[in-house]
Design an enzyme around this catalytic site. Structure first.
Site, PDB file in Angstrom:
ATOM      1  N   LYS A  41     -59.611 -35.061  16.214  1.00 13.31           N
ATOM      2  CA  LYS A  41     -59.049 -34.316  17.159  1.00 13.31           C
ATOM      3  C   LYS A  41     -58.438 -33.086  16.464  1.00 13.31           C
ATOM      4  O   LYS A  41     -57.955 -33.220  15.191  1.00 13.31           O
ATOM      5  CB  LYS A  41     -58.312 -34.729  18.015  1.00 13.31           C
ATOM      6  N   TYR A 256     -33.347 -14.178   3.412  1.00 10.87           N
ATOM      7  CA  TYR A 256     -32.772 -13.938   4.689  1.00 10.87           C
ATOM      8  C   TYR A 256     -31.119 -14.758   4.630  1.00 10.87           C
ATOM      9  O   TYR A 256     -31.385 -15.977   4.064  1.00 10.87           O
ATOM     10  CB  TYR A 256     -33.311 -14.579   5.856  1.00 10.87           C
TER      11      TYR A 256
HETATM   12  C1  PLP Z   1     -55.382 -42.827  20.931  1.00 14.01           C
HETATM   13  C2  PLP Z   1     -55.311 -42.590  19.580  1.00 14.01           C
HETATM   14  N1  PLP Z   1     -56.218 -43.217  18.672  1.00 14.01           N
HETATM   15  C3  PLP Z   1     -56.164 -43.030  17.352  1.00 14.01           C
HETATM   16  C4  PLP Z   1     -55.469 -41.891  16.671  1.00 14.01           C
HETATM   17  C5  PLP Z   1     -55.377 -41.609  15.188  1.00 14.01           C
HETATM   18  O1  PLP Z   1     -54.248 -42.037  14.597  1.00 14.01           O
HETATM   19  P1  PLP Z   1     -53.950 -42.012  13.118  1.00 14.01           P
HETATM   20  O2  PLP Z   1     -53.974 -40.227  12.900  1.00 14.01           O
HETATM   21  O3  PLP Z   1     -52.527 -42.411  13.058  1.00 14.01           O
HETATM   22  O4  PLP Z   1     -55.006 -42.926  12.330  1.00 14.01           O
HETATM   23  C6  PLP Z   1     -54.522 -41.033  17.462  1.00 14.01           C
HETATM   24  C7  PLP Z   1     -53.802 -40.165  17.173  1.00 14.01           C
HETATM   25  O5  PLP Z   1     -52.806 -39.623  17.383  1.00 14.01           O
HETATM   26  C8  PLP Z   1     -54.532 -41.452  19.015  1.00 14.01           C
HETATM   27  O6  PLP Z   1     -53.801 -40.802  19.652  1.00 14.01           O
END
Ligand code: PLP
Length: 370
Positions: A41, A256
């Site tokens: 994602k 700055y």
């Molecule tokens: C529901 C869910 N599963 C898995 C993950 C992956 O987590 P990580 O990046 O800590 O491995 C996330 C990340 O935010 C998540 O929201």
């Protein structure tokens, strides 16, 4: 004739797809016999969902998680029809019909999403039960009400999942509470594969692995066990170009707010990276860079497009306009920058800017720039 993109860019971001694949293999091996998915994602945590997922697909990953429908549609275009793609946020109102045509599996997070998914019997979905995060997923009460009905709802349950709130703190009592609650819920789901652990959860041990693990951050080199040695490979290398070198007298200020005043005369390098590139302003006075393995302290405030470093101690033959400063790499990793910025590696990665010239490194995988 125009110059090449690398010479025009103020900074170069190298993404080591081989390291991502090696990290996925290490995590997958640790979780055996559970299957290992990959969370890609937010554009694979800022590193490029298409090249990252293609490399993992070639390595054998068969299940990818994204957050939104649009991320899922984009990833399906990049990967073709083979692998499964699941969408954490599930179908938002009015979007239910758009999942199946793209072969996307929604994560159903509330009774409303379950109700609307029932209208297309036999189409797979993942059930999310909330075991202690209080964010997404069926509450304990909602699950208790629906538990007997869910297996016969007509939905093809591809998996049942939950998410740990404190997996990076192995001693936190909520880990075991969530594990117990999840095991009880998964037991009602007629053998649907169960998945609880993300990156840190994998390191809590076998009882947390169930049938399916889904790491994200660890794939990209973030340490899943803060305070302990990181078993994963660094994935990103960021280098910024020196635009100017300036001799500055004792007592003169830099940047700055005149927020840094030189205690002694010295040389300052101005580098073409700023907070607009995700080099967070909270790194002001705290961050550092490296030239030829030598640490150079960040001076003053990070500005939008520029940042300044003290290069007084570096040979001028190495610190000159056009030379590159290592901002992220083997000396100073994503977690180090996060500590200095008062944040987590996840935010350093997802903030990495669009202006960087990106180079994907992996002899065995795609070599395209994006
Ligand atoms: C529901 C869910 N599963 C898995 C993950 C992956 O987590 P990580 O990046 O800590 O491995 C996330 C990340 O935010 C998540 O929201």
């Amino acid at each position: 004739m125009s110059s090449d993109p690398a010479s025009r860019a103020g900074a170069i971001l190298e993404i080591d797809l081989g390291a991502i694949v090696a990290n996925w293999r290490l995590l997958a091996q640790k979780a055996v016999p559970a299957a290992c998915a990959a969370v890609v994602k937010a554009n694979a945590y800022g590193l490029g969902a298409a090249p990252v997922a293609r490399a993992l697909q070639t390595a054998g990953c068969r299940l990818f998680f994204v957050a939104t429908l649009d991320e899922g549609i984009g990833l399906r275009g990049a990967l073709g029809p083979g692998p499964e793609i699941a969408v954490f946020n599930g179908p938002l109102p009015g979007t239910t019909a758009e999942f199946a045509p793209h072969g996307l599996v929604p994560v159903l997070n509330d009774p409303g999403q379950i109700e609307s998914w029932k209208k297309q019997p036999g189409v797979p979905a993942i059930l999310h039960v909330d075991t202690g995060m209080s964010r997404l997923g069926l509450t304990t009460r909602e699950f208790a009400t629906l538990a007997t009905e869910l297996p016969q709802s007509g939905i093809a349950w591809r998996a049942v999942i939950s998410h740990l709130a404190c997996a990076d703190s192995p001693d936190h009592p909520l880990n075991e509470q969530q594990r117990t609650r999840f095991a009880a819920a998964a037991g009602h789901m007629s053998g649907a594969p169960a998945g609880l652990a993300a990156s840190s959860g994998i390191f809590l041990g076998r009882p947390y692995h169930f049938d399916l693990v889904r790491p994200g951050a660890a794939l990209y080199g973030v340490n899943p066990q803060p305070g302990r040695p990181n078993p994963l490979r660094q994935v990103v290398r960021l280098t910024g170009k020196i635009l100017q070198i300036r001799e500055i007298d004792r007592g003169e200020s830099v940047g700055y707010g005149a927020a840094h005043v030189m205690k002694t005369a010295g040389r300052v390098a101005t580098v073409a990276v700023g907070y607009a590139d995700g080099w967070l302003r909270s790194l002001s006075h705290r961050g550092c860079g490296y030239i030829a393995g030598k640490r150079i302290p960040l001076l003053g405030r990070v500005s939008m497009d520029l940042v300044t470093f003290d290069v007084s101690a570096v040979d001028p033959a190495l610190a000159h306009p056009g030379a590159m400063v290592e901002l992220l790499g083997q000396h100073y990793g994503v977690d180090d920058a996060a500590t200095d910025a008062g944040t987590i590696g996840y935010e350093i990665l997802t903030a990495l800017g669009a202006r960087y010239h990106r180079i994907y490194r992996d002899p065995a995988a795609t070599n395209d720039s994006a």
